[in-house]
Design an enzyme around this catalytic site. Structure first.
Site, mmCIF file in Angstrom:
data_model
loop_
_atom_site.group_PDB
_atom_site.id
_atom_site.type_symbol
_atom_site.label_atom_id
_atom_site.label_comp_id
_atom_site.label_asym_id
_atom_site.label_seq_id
_atom_site.Cartn_x
_atom_site.Cartn_y
_atom_site.Cartn_z
ATOM 1 C CD1 TRP A 102 -2.314 -2.162 1.678
ATOM 2 C CD2 TRP A 102 -3.028 -1.073 -0.157
ATOM 3 N NE1 TRP A 102 -3.352 -2.874 1.132
ATOM 4 C CE2 TRP A 102 -3.810 -2.239 0.008
ATOM 5 C CE3 TRP A 102 -3.290 -0.245 -1.242
ATOM 6 C CZ2 TRP A 102 -4.844 -2.578 -0.878
ATOM 7 C CZ3 TRP A 102 -4.312 -0.583 -2.129
ATOM 8 C CH2 TRP A 102 -5.076 -1.741 -1.937
ATOM 9 C CG ASP A 171 -3.458 4.020 3.825
ATOM 10 O OD1 ASP A 171 -4.561 3.847 4.388
ATOM 11 O OD2 ASP A 171 -3.104 3.394 2.806
ATOM 12 C CE LYS A 195 -8.917 -2.892 3.388
ATOM 13 N NZ LYS A 195 -8.009 -2.034 2.625
HETATM 14 C C1 LIG Z 1 -7.442 -1.555 1.552
HETATM 15 C C2 LIG Z 1 -6.372 -0.550 1.658
HETATM 16 C C3 LIG Z 1 -6.225 0.472 0.717
HETATM 17 C C4 LIG Z 1 -7.100 0.605 -0.490
HETATM 18 O O1 LIG Z 1 -8.350 1.034 -0.104
HETATM 19 P P1 LIG Z 1 -9.504 1.372 -1.163
HETATM 20 O O2 LIG Z 1 -10.545 1.921 -0.267
HETATM 21 O O3 LIG Z 1 -9.876 0.084 -1.828
HETATM 22 O O4 LIG Z 1 -8.959 2.352 -2.129
HETATM 23 C C5 LIG Z 1 -5.229 1.397 0.908
HETATM 24 N N1 LIG Z 1 -4.398 1.321 1.965
HETATM 25 C C6 LIG Z 1 -4.508 0.346 2.892
HETATM 26 C C7 LIG Z 1 -3.575 0.310 4.041
HETATM 27 C C8 LIG Z 1 -5.499 -0.620 2.754
HETATM 28 O O5 LIG Z 1 -5.606 -1.579 3.675
#
Ligand SMILES: *Cc1c(COP(=O)(O)O)cnc(C)c1O
Length: 359
Positions: A102, A171, A195
């Protein structure tokens, strides 16, 4: 009703109590005669639902008025672009720490809009650790430093924040609300909802207000955090149902005792699973001990040719979505807030049984 244990990395498990509450209110929300999905986003009902969700999130994370809370769309992936477009308009120098898949995606996107310095990377050992801060090559004048505190694919977590005054952008898609944090340590926090917050379709951004209003001239209106903040996240039609459901999840967390209580449960769940893996002599987790994730637990079997049989047996036992990411191999159990402790116990029972038959 029969529900399985869902270890999906995302969209992930939701608390059963939340689903049942939404079900009870689905066709006729609190006597209004219509569902949340059918309401105008300018209606008193939706405004009160969104305000209540924001207030609950602010209580859970002790978010002060110095920060805006935004309910957006486009996922964390959209924020990979929004971050440099909002923060690197005046100073294009930005620092990124590369700790996994990511981070890598965030870096690739930021390179389209800013001068990215990758100050440290753990790619040399397939992203199984966080490089020690003493070895980071940070820029003197970065507009921000970007980290991914929990790499969902590698199961790698930061336990120490970057030092200094440079705004930290994090993030937190797969770790937000799993334990208390001090929001004041960050410039901007962002997270896709699917999540640990609610259903897919909602993205939460928590941004320090003094960082708003600095977007570059070519930043699309819809990505400008200041526009979102000035319009209470309703510049256009927001994901109303996802906000409503996230609000129910926040309420559920508050009723449970907030993030301190949640963190205790999460520690216990992760502790049990890592403890079993480490002692099993059959399963292994590749991540440095100090950087293990509370939320995503990758593990391999002693013999990878057994992977298929392991997954088939798990499916049959009602333990779903345990297949690991192709870049890591093996298995991954995502054990977010909504995954009950009973799911961990059932998983360990199954793993023990499988190891005994195949070890
Ligand atoms: C799932 C995830 C993403 C991507 O998220 P989207 O909402 O599908 O764009 C980005 N960063 C992390 C750490 C993730 O777990």
């Amino acid at each position: 009703m029969s529900r399985v244990f869902n270890f999906c990395a995302g969209p992930a498990a939701l608390p059963e109590a939340v689903l049942l509450k939404a079900q009870a209110d689905l066709a006729d929300w609190q006597g209004c005669g219509l569902s949340v999905m059918e309401m105008s986003h300018r209606s008193d009902e939706i405004v009160s639902i969104a305000n209540a969700a924001e207030a609950s999130l602010r209580r859970l994370l002790s978010i002060s008025d110095d920060y805006a809370v935004l309910f957006l769309q486009g996922g964390a992936s959209q924020q990979f672009a929004a971050v440099p477009l909002n923060l690197a308009g005046q100073n294009p120098v930005v620092d990124y720490v590369n700790t996994g898949q990511w981070s890598k995606k965030a870096i690739a996107e930021a390179k389209r809009f800013a001068d990215v310095a990758v100050v440290a990377s753990s790619e040399d050992r397939n992203f199984t650790y966080v490089p020690d801060q003493s070895a980071w090559a940070r820029s003197d004048n970065a507009a921000y430093i970007h980290i991914c505190p929990n790499e969902t694919i590698g199961g790698v977590a930061f336990h120490e924040l970057p030092s200094g005054d440079t705004p930290i952008v994090a993030d937190m898609s797969s770790t937000i609300l799993s334990q208390p944090i001090d929001v004041n340590d960050y410039g901007v926090i962002y997270a896709g909802a699917q999540k640990n917050i609610g259903p897919a379709g909602l993205t939460v951004v928590i941004a320090r207000r003094d960082l708003l209003g600095k977007a570059s001239a070519h930043c699309p209106t819809m990505l400008d955090w200041k526009v979102a903040a000035d319009n209470d996240s309703m510049y256009n039609t927001p994901p109303t149902f996802a906000i409503y459901l996230a609000g129910l999840v926040f309420e559920w967390l508050e009723e449970l005792g907030g993030l301190t209580a949640m963190a205790e449960i999460n520690q216990r769940k992760a502790g049990k699973l890592y403890g079993y893996i480490d002692g099993s002599g059959f399963y292994a987790n590749p991540v440095a001990l100090a950087n293990r994730s509370l939320m995503n637990v990758p593990f391999t079997l002693a013999d990878a040719s057994l992977d298929k049989a392991f997954l088939a047996g798990a499916d049959a036992a009602g333990l779903l979505n345990l297949k690991g990411h192709r870049s890591v191999g093996g298995m991954r159990a995502s054990i977010y807030n909504a995954v009950p402790e009973a799911a961990i116990d059932a998983l360990i029972d199954y793993m023990r049984d499988f190891a005994a038959k195949n070890g």
